[in-house]
Enzyme design. Structure first.
Site, PDB file in Angstrom:
ATOM      1  N   GLY A 134       3.720  -3.135 -11.417  1.00 51.26           N
ATOM      2  CA  GLY A 134       2.256  -2.965 -11.874  1.00 51.26           C
ATOM      3  C   GLY A 134       2.463  -1.841 -13.363  1.00 51.26           C
ATOM      4  O   GLY A 134       1.851  -2.266 -14.328  1.00 51.26           O
ATOM      5  N   ARG A 162      -2.836  -8.306  -8.343  1.00 45.65           N
ATOM      6  CA  ARG A 162      -3.151  -6.998  -8.648  1.00 45.65           C
ATOM      7  C   ARG A 162      -4.203  -6.828  -9.672  1.00 45.65           C
ATOM      8  O   ARG A 162      -4.015  -7.675 -10.994  1.00 45.65           O
ATOM      9  CB  ARG A 162      -2.030  -6.227  -8.898  1.00 45.65           C
ATOM     10  CG  ARG A 162      -1.323  -6.016  -7.367  1.00 45.65           C
ATOM     11  CD  ARG A 162       0.037  -5.069  -7.469  1.00 45.65           C
ATOM     12  NE  ARG A 162      -0.455  -3.777  -7.786  1.00 45.65           N
ATOM     13  CZ  ARG A 162       0.510  -2.567  -8.133  1.00 45.65           C
ATOM     14  NH1 ARG A 162       1.457  -2.900  -8.170  1.00 45.65           N
ATOM     15  NH2 ARG A 162       0.002  -1.535  -8.288  1.00 45.65           N
ATOM     16  N   ASP A 188       1.424   7.839  -4.034  1.00 44.61           N
ATOM     17  CA  ASP A 188       2.549   6.878  -3.383  1.00 44.61           C
ATOM     18  C   ASP A 188       3.158   7.252  -2.286  1.00 44.61           C
ATOM     19  O   ASP A 188       3.842   6.623  -1.482  1.00 44.61           O
ATOM     20  CB  ASP A 188       3.625   6.596  -4.688  1.00 44.61           C
ATOM     21  CG  ASP A 188       2.907   5.947  -5.766  1.00 44.61           C
ATOM     22  OD1 ASP A 188       1.987   4.953  -5.630  1.00 44.61           O
ATOM     23  OD2 ASP A 188       3.625   5.971  -6.916  1.00 44.61           O
ATOM     24  N   ARG A 220       7.686   0.586  -0.703  1.00 43.82           N
ATOM     25  CA  ARG A 220       7.314   1.868   0.152  1.00 43.82           C
ATOM     26  C   ARG A 220       7.073   1.856   1.628  1.00 43.82           C
ATOM     27  O   ARG A 220       7.017   2.920   2.334  1.00 43.82           O
ATOM     28  CB  ARG A 220       6.195   2.868  -0.600  1.00 43.82           C
ATOM     29  CG  ARG A 220       6.744   3.025  -2.042  1.00 43.82           C
ATOM     30  CD  ARG A 220       6.060   4.186  -2.588  1.00 43.82           C
ATOM     31  NE  ARG A 220       6.159   4.187  -3.999  1.00 43.82           N
ATOM     32  CZ  ARG A 220       7.208   4.752  -4.462  1.00 43.82           C
ATOM     33  NH1 ARG A 220       8.347   5.011  -4.214  1.00 43.82           N
ATOM     34  NH2 ARG A 220       7.232   4.664  -6.017  1.00 43.82           N
ATOM     35  N   LYS A 276      -2.098  -1.525  -4.413  1.00 43.26           N
ATOM     36  CA  LYS A 276      -0.715  -1.281  -4.478  1.00 43.26           C
ATOM     37  C   LYS A 276       0.124  -2.558  -4.614  1.00 43.26           C
ATOM     38  O   LYS A 276      -0.275  -3.644  -4.443  1.00 43.26           O
ATOM     39  CB  LYS A 276      -0.290  -0.277  -3.833  1.00 43.26           C
ATOM     40  CG  LYS A 276      -1.044   1.214  -4.342  1.00 43.26           C
ATOM     41  CD  LYS A 276      -0.772   1.411  -5.645  1.00 43.26           C
ATOM     42  CE  LYS A 276      -1.405   2.784  -6.084  1.00 43.26           C
ATOM     43  NZ  LYS A 276      -1.340   3.035  -7.424  1.00 43.26           N
TER      44      LYS A 276
HETATM   45  C1  S3P Z   1       2.573   4.946 -11.758  1.00 39.34           C
HETATM   46  C2  S3P Z   1       1.164   5.349 -11.460  1.00 39.34           C
HETATM   47  C3  S3P Z   1       0.373   5.163 -10.101  1.00 39.34           C
HETATM   48  C4  S3P Z   1       1.647   4.818  -8.997  1.00 39.34           C
HETATM   49  C5  S3P Z   1       2.575   3.822  -9.642  1.00 39.34           C
HETATM   50  C6  S3P Z   1       3.200   4.241 -10.905  1.00 39.34           C
HETATM   51  C7  S3P Z   1       2.712   5.115 -13.278  1.00 39.34           C
HETATM   52  O1  S3P Z   1      -0.417   3.843 -10.300  1.00 39.34           O
HETATM   53  O2  S3P Z   1       0.919   4.496  -8.026  1.00 39.34           O
HETATM   54  O3  S3P Z   1       3.564   3.810  -8.395  1.00 39.34           O
HETATM   55  O4  S3P Z   1       4.094   4.894 -13.287  1.00 39.34           O
HETATM   56  O5  S3P Z   1       2.154   5.351 -14.049  1.00 39.34           O
HETATM   57  P1  S3P Z   1      -1.884   3.862 -10.686  1.00 39.34           P
HETATM   58  O6  S3P Z   1      -1.803   4.199 -12.262  1.00 39.34           O
HETATM   59  O7  S3P Z   1      -2.423   2.564 -10.478  1.00 39.34           O
HETATM   60  O8  S3P Z   1      -2.342   4.873  -9.856  1.00 39.34           O
END
Ligand code: S3P
Length: 442
Positions: free
Chosen positions: A105, A134, A329, A402, A356
């Protein structure tokens, strides 16, 4: 006994008896969030960036491949020291093929901010089956406000996406969610626009982008009272040396393992303790875990320390509100800790977990439930009553790294055999997890 077996594209992790004790020193791999950002900023900066301690997991590999396809020179990801020669902010080339963000993501959302601003160039972006479900509208909508042209499946909400680069205009975006991916996407797009772009979020999310953009020469203003960050567009970035600390989200598995396993003492070295990420330490402290923070220091703009954990009798706690983005996380592994705590742990305000790599609320409730945990899914969280001994079971990662690792730590303290299916997901963020588990297991 711990056994990892592979057949075709899938792996099974079998943990066939309870750990008597966990002992040793653990070096964890580089922080995933910082690794992505170092590759991306290196790719759009002028000159050379040297990254030390890069996470050699599947997610940063996806980022590296995407930016290589757009002209950045990135050395082989076979050593933790990686060199990047950037193309300059608007120098990303139109790739010959679809950009594949894999399971990541962060790759997709942050990259979209950069692609949207590459005026006159066309990009198509996809990911694996999880990433294609997502929500991307959370970044597409504000980018559209800046003038971006992005098309996607499911009414422009999901990948595959098509981006036609434009000259973007700055905005002040009030994000409805505390998400570092959303904040970072808009800041990167803002960097490419003329004028000042501001992002305000409802609670503070991880600030690695702000710190690294500043180190690369970006001009940012931070208003802590309103959780706002402003970036001045058009400022050129210059390649830097980035030292990536160990990932506290990976350390979290050992913190919980050390606390819940009898006769254990673990020292985890070189862990990033950026305050926007240390919710896990506060939560475990509330639960009565015996954790000591030693050798606090600062490395390349990020605070770092060694963490010692010893077996502790945990007690339940309630987690909600502003701490949630600071441990977002770590909720799957906290759910495991809660199974070994006296009383009922309640986690609320965590609906983000549903979008997630898997629906982590549903999956943890289902899979820990198979192991005998007393766990109930709430619309925005989990309720877990500790003290019921866990038993081994056949469980599934749902291809979520995870989830796989959290279930492995639960299995260390469950009676009988546990088989974790689709355990290959672990290599997304922690390729050496099983090796370390074998080293410390007694
Ligand atoms: C991340 C932000 C978080 C986290 C992801 C990594 C990042 O997601 O859950 O594992 O590197 O900016 P969200 O921004 O969707 O909360």
């Amino acid at each position: 006994m711990i056994n990892l077996t592979h057949n075709q594209n899938s792996s099974q992790l079998v943990i066939s008896h309870q750990a008597q004790s966990l002992q040793g020193n653990i070096t964890i791999p580089g922080d995933k969030s910082i690794s992505h950002r170092a590759l991306m900023l290196g790719a759009i900066a002028s000159g050379e960036t040297i990254i030390k301690g890069l996470l050699l997991g599947e997610d940063p590999r996806s980022t590296a491949k995407c930016f290589q396809a757009m002209g950045a020179k990135i050395s082989e990801l076979n050593s933790e020291e990686v060199r990047v020669i950037g193309v300059g902010e608007k120098g990303l080339q139109e790739p010959f093929d679809v950009l594949d963000a894999g399971n990541s993501g962060t790759t997709m959302r942050l990259m979209l901010g950069l692609l949207a601003a590459q005026s006159g160039k066309f990009f198509s972006v996809t990911g694996d089956d999880s990433l294609k479900t997502r929500p991307m509208s959370r970044v597409i909508k504000p980018l559209q406000e800046m003038g971006a042209i992005i098309y996607g499946r499911n009414n422009h909400q999901n990948a595959p996406l098509a981006v036609v680069g434009q000259n973007l205009k700055p905005i002040h975006y009030h994000s409805p969610i505390a998400s570092a991916q959303v904040k970072s996407c808009i800041l990167l797009a803002g960097l490419m626009s003329e004028g000042k772009t501001t992002v305000t979020e409802p609670a503070l999310s991880r600030d690695h982008s702000e710190r690294m953009l500043h180190a690369f020469g970006g001009k940012l203003e931070i208003d802590q009272d309103t959780n706002s960050v402003t970036i001045e567009g058009g400022t050129p970035l210059q390649g830097q040396t980035v030292i990536v600390p160990g990932d506290i989200s990976s350390a979290a598995f050992w913190l919980v393992a050390g606390a819940i396993t009898p006769d254990s003492e673990l020292t985890i070295t070189n862990v990033g303790i950026n305050p926007t990420r240390t919710g896990i330490l506060e939560a475990l402290e509330m639960m009565g875990a015996d954790i000591t923070i030693i050798n606090e220091r600062e490395t390349a703009g990020e605070p770092v320390a060694d963490l010692q954990v010893k077996t502790s009798q945990l007690k339940a706690c309630t987690l909600s509100g502003a701490i949630i983005p600071r441990l977002i996380d770590e909720i799957p592994i906290l759910a495991v800790a809660a199974c070994f705590a006296e009383g009922t742990t309640i986690i609320k305000d965590a609906e983000e977990l549903r979008v997630k790599e898997s629906d982590r609320l549903a999956v943890m409730a289902l899979e820990l439930g198979k192991m005998g945990a007393k766990i109930t899914e709430l619309p925005d969280g989990l309720e877990i009553t500790g003290g019921n001994p866990l038993r081994g079971a056949e469980v599934d990662s749902y291809t979520d790294h995870r989830i796989a690792m959290s279930l492995a730590i639960a299995a260390l303290n469950a009676k009988g055999n546990t088989t974790i299916n689709r355990a290959e997901a672990i290599s997304i963020s922690y390729p050496t997890f099983v090796d370390t588990l074998k080293e410390i297991f007694n």
